[in-house]
Design a protein around this motif. Structure first.
Motif, PDB file in Angstrom:
ATOM      1  N   SER A 187       0.811  -1.211   0.000  1.00  0.00           N
ATOM      2  CA  SER A 187       0.000   0.000   0.000  1.00  0.00           C
ATOM      3  C   SER A 187       0.850   1.268   0.000  1.00  0.00           C
ATOM      4  O   SER A 187       0.367   2.342  -0.334  1.00  0.00           O
ATOM      5  CB  SER A 187      -0.921   0.003   1.227  1.00  0.00           C
ATOM      6  OG  SER A 187      -0.154  -0.079   2.419  1.00  0.00           O
ATOM      7  N   ASN A 188       2.131   1.141   0.378  1.00  0.00           N
ATOM      8  CA  ASN A 188       2.996   2.328   0.453  1.00  0.00           C
ATOM      9  C   ASN A 188       3.970   2.409  -0.716  1.00  0.00           C
ATOM     10  O   ASN A 188       4.963   3.138  -0.646  1.00  0.00           O
ATOM     11  CB  ASN A 188       3.767   2.331   1.770  1.00  0.00           C
ATOM     12  CG  ASN A 188       4.794   1.212   1.818  1.00  0.00           C
ATOM     13  OD1 ASN A 188       4.622   0.175   1.170  1.00  0.00           O
ATOM     14  ND2 ASN A 188       5.851   1.419   2.587  1.00  0.00           N
ATOM     15  N   ILE A 189       3.699   1.700  -1.802  1.00  0.00           N
ATOM     16  CA  ILE A 189       4.655   1.625  -2.906  1.00  0.00           C
ATOM     17  C   ILE A 189       4.925   3.000  -3.511  1.00  0.00           C
ATOM     18  O   ILE A 189       6.060   3.320  -3.869  1.00  0.00           O
ATOM     19  CB  ILE A 189       4.160   0.633  -3.989  1.00  0.00           C
ATOM     20  CG1 ILE A 189       5.260   0.394  -5.029  1.00  0.00           C
ATOM     21  CG2 ILE A 189       2.885   1.121  -4.645  1.00  0.00           C
ATOM     22  CD1 ILE A 189       6.453  -0.340  -4.501  1.00  0.00           C
ATOM     23  N   ILE A 190       3.902   3.840  -3.616  1.00  0.00           N
ATOM     24  CA  ILE A 190       4.103   5.176  -4.191  1.00  0.00           C
ATOM     25  C   ILE A 190       5.010   6.009  -3.296  1.00  0.00           C
ATOM     26  O   ILE A 190       5.915   6.696  -3.773  1.00  0.00           O
ATOM     27  CB  ILE A 190       2.756   5.882  -4.417  1.00  0.00           C
ATOM     28  CG1 ILE A 190       1.888   5.072  -5.380  1.00  0.00           C
ATOM     29  CG2 ILE A 190       2.984   7.297  -4.961  1.00  0.00           C
ATOM     30  CD1 ILE A 190       2.509   4.822  -6.730  1.00  0.00           C
ATOM     31  N   ASP A 191       4.771   5.949  -1.989  1.00  0.00           N
ATOM     32  CA  ASP A 191       5.622   6.687  -1.059  1.00  0.00           C
ATOM     33  C   ASP A 191       7.090   6.261  -1.183  1.00  0.00           C
ATOM     34  O   ASP A 191       7.999   7.092  -1.110  1.00  0.00           O
ATOM     35  CB  ASP A 191       5.150   6.472   0.381  1.00  0.00           C
ATOM     36  CG  ASP A 191       3.739   6.974   0.608  1.00  0.00           C
ATOM     37  OD1 ASP A 191       3.372   7.983  -0.002  1.00  0.00           O
ATOM     38  OD2 ASP A 191       3.004   6.349   1.388  1.00  0.00           O
ATOM     39  N   VAL A 192       7.309   4.970  -1.369  1.00  0.00           N
ATOM     40  CA  VAL A 192       8.671   4.456  -1.500  1.00  0.00           C
ATOM     41  C   VAL A 192       9.344   5.046  -2.738  1.00  0.00           C
ATOM     42  O   VAL A 192      10.475   5.538  -2.679  1.00  0.00           O
ATOM     43  CB  VAL A 192       8.664   2.917  -1.587  1.00  0.00           C
ATOM     44  CG1 VAL A 192      10.059   2.396  -1.963  1.00  0.00           C
ATOM     45  CG2 VAL A 192       8.210   2.309  -0.262  1.00  0.00           C
ATOM     46  N   TYR A 193       8.628   5.027  -3.859  1.00  0.00           N
ATOM     47  CA  TYR A 193       9.221   5.537  -5.101  1.00  0.00           C
ATOM     48  C   TYR A 193       9.376   7.056  -5.077  1.00  0.00           C
ATOM     49  O   TYR A 193      10.321   7.595  -5.670  1.00  0.00           O
ATOM     50  CB  TYR A 193       8.404   5.087  -6.309  1.00  0.00           C
ATOM     51  CG  TYR A 193       8.804   3.718  -6.810  1.00  0.00           C
ATOM     52  CD1 TYR A 193       9.915   3.558  -7.629  1.00  0.00           C
ATOM     53  CD2 TYR A 193       8.093   2.580  -6.444  1.00  0.00           C
ATOM     54  CE1 TYR A 193      10.301   2.306  -8.081  1.00  0.00           C
ATOM     55  CE2 TYR A 193       8.463   1.328  -6.894  1.00  0.00           C
ATOM     56  CZ  TYR A 193       9.576   1.198  -7.711  1.00  0.00           C
ATOM     57  OH  TYR A 193       9.966  -0.051  -8.164  1.00  0.00           O
ATOM     58  N   ILE A 194       8.477   7.745  -4.424  1.00  0.00           N
ATOM     59  CA  ILE A 194       8.635   9.188  -4.295  1.00  0.00           C
ATOM     60  C   ILE A 194       9.904   9.510  -3.510  1.00  0.00           C
ATOM     61  O   ILE A 194      10.634  10.463  -3.843  1.00  0.00           O
ATOM     62  CB  ILE A 194       7.400   9.821  -3.613  1.00  0.00           C
ATOM     63  CG1 ILE A 194       6.175   9.774  -4.541  1.00  0.00           C
ATOM     64  CG2 ILE A 194       7.696  11.252  -3.189  1.00  0.00           C
ATOM     65  CD1 ILE A 194       6.288  10.643  -5.777  1.00  0.00           C
TER      66      ILE A 194
END
Length: 224
Positions: A187-194
């Motif tokens: 669920s936090n994949i976008i935060d990781v890539y950001i």
């Protein structure tokens, strides 16, 4: 950038999926009109490659229903029908472009690039915010005089941000445009890539381009 392929010829569908994926597009593929309508109702696509002669619901009817729902996703018709009247019918039904089979893959890529930049009012494949410059054709990114190396997903997320510069994008919206239906991630994949992108794009620069809007998502915003 996320593409939907609607093509009932198995070999061509597989080739398109393989080659577009190799060009770093996120790709979904179906072989009939009913599935096409289901997919377009569930996700936003940056471009739809739509064959006309497909089972269940033909491509022109799929197109008419998409447009009747006020869906403005760019649609490129792929068809063996090359008569002028067939092209006129396709364009009048709401298609943005029309490509006759067989076609050169390089031409298909060029037409996709045109269609995917049109909604953003861009006239080239180069996008810029302050001293950040992104060439979506050559897949190069520069911050000032420094070239920045990005992974495929990092590039895709930055491309979506820069095409929508100044617009706050939710995590769900970013994920939907970068991954296809096969993706099963955290669920936090976008935060990781950001975080990855910020380290590469903004680290060492006073002007931070990638900004968080609490409770809403992320935005790429310049000062100029």
């Amino acid at each position: 950038m996320r593409i939907l392929i609607v093509e009932d010829e198995p070999d061509l569908r597989k080739v398109l999926v393989k080659r577009l994926s190799a060009e770093h597009y996120s790709v979904d593929a179906v072989d009939n009109g009913a599935d096409a309508l289901h997919y377009t109702s569930m996700a936003e696509y940056d471009c739809i490659l739509l064959d006309i002669m497909i089972p269940q619901i033909n491509g022109l009817e799929v197109l008419r229903r998409i447009r009747a729902d006020e869906n403005s996703m760019p649609v490129l018709l792929l068809t063996a029908k090359d008569a002028i009247e067939d092209r006129v019918i396709g364009l009048d039904s709401g298609a943005d472009d029309y490509l006759v089979k067989p076609f050169a893959f390089d031409e298909l890529l060029a037409r996709i690039r045109v269609l995917t930049r049109r909604p953003f009012g861009a006239v080239s494949n180069i996008f810029q915010v302050d001293d950040l410059r992104m060439d979506c054709h050559s897949r190069t990114v520069m911050r000032g005089d420094t070239e920045i190396e990005l992974s495929s997903k990092e590039f895709a997320i930055l491309e979506y941000l820069i095409r929508n510069k100044g617009i706050v994008l939710s995590r769900e919206k970013i994920e939907q445009h970068v991954w296809n239906y096969d993706y099963e991630g955290g669920s936090n994949i976008i935060d990781v890539y950001i975080r990855y992108l910020r380290k590469k794009i903004d680290s060492g620069h006073e002007n931070k381009l990638i900004q968080t809007v609490r409770g809403a998502g992320y935005v790429l915003r310049g000062q100029s």
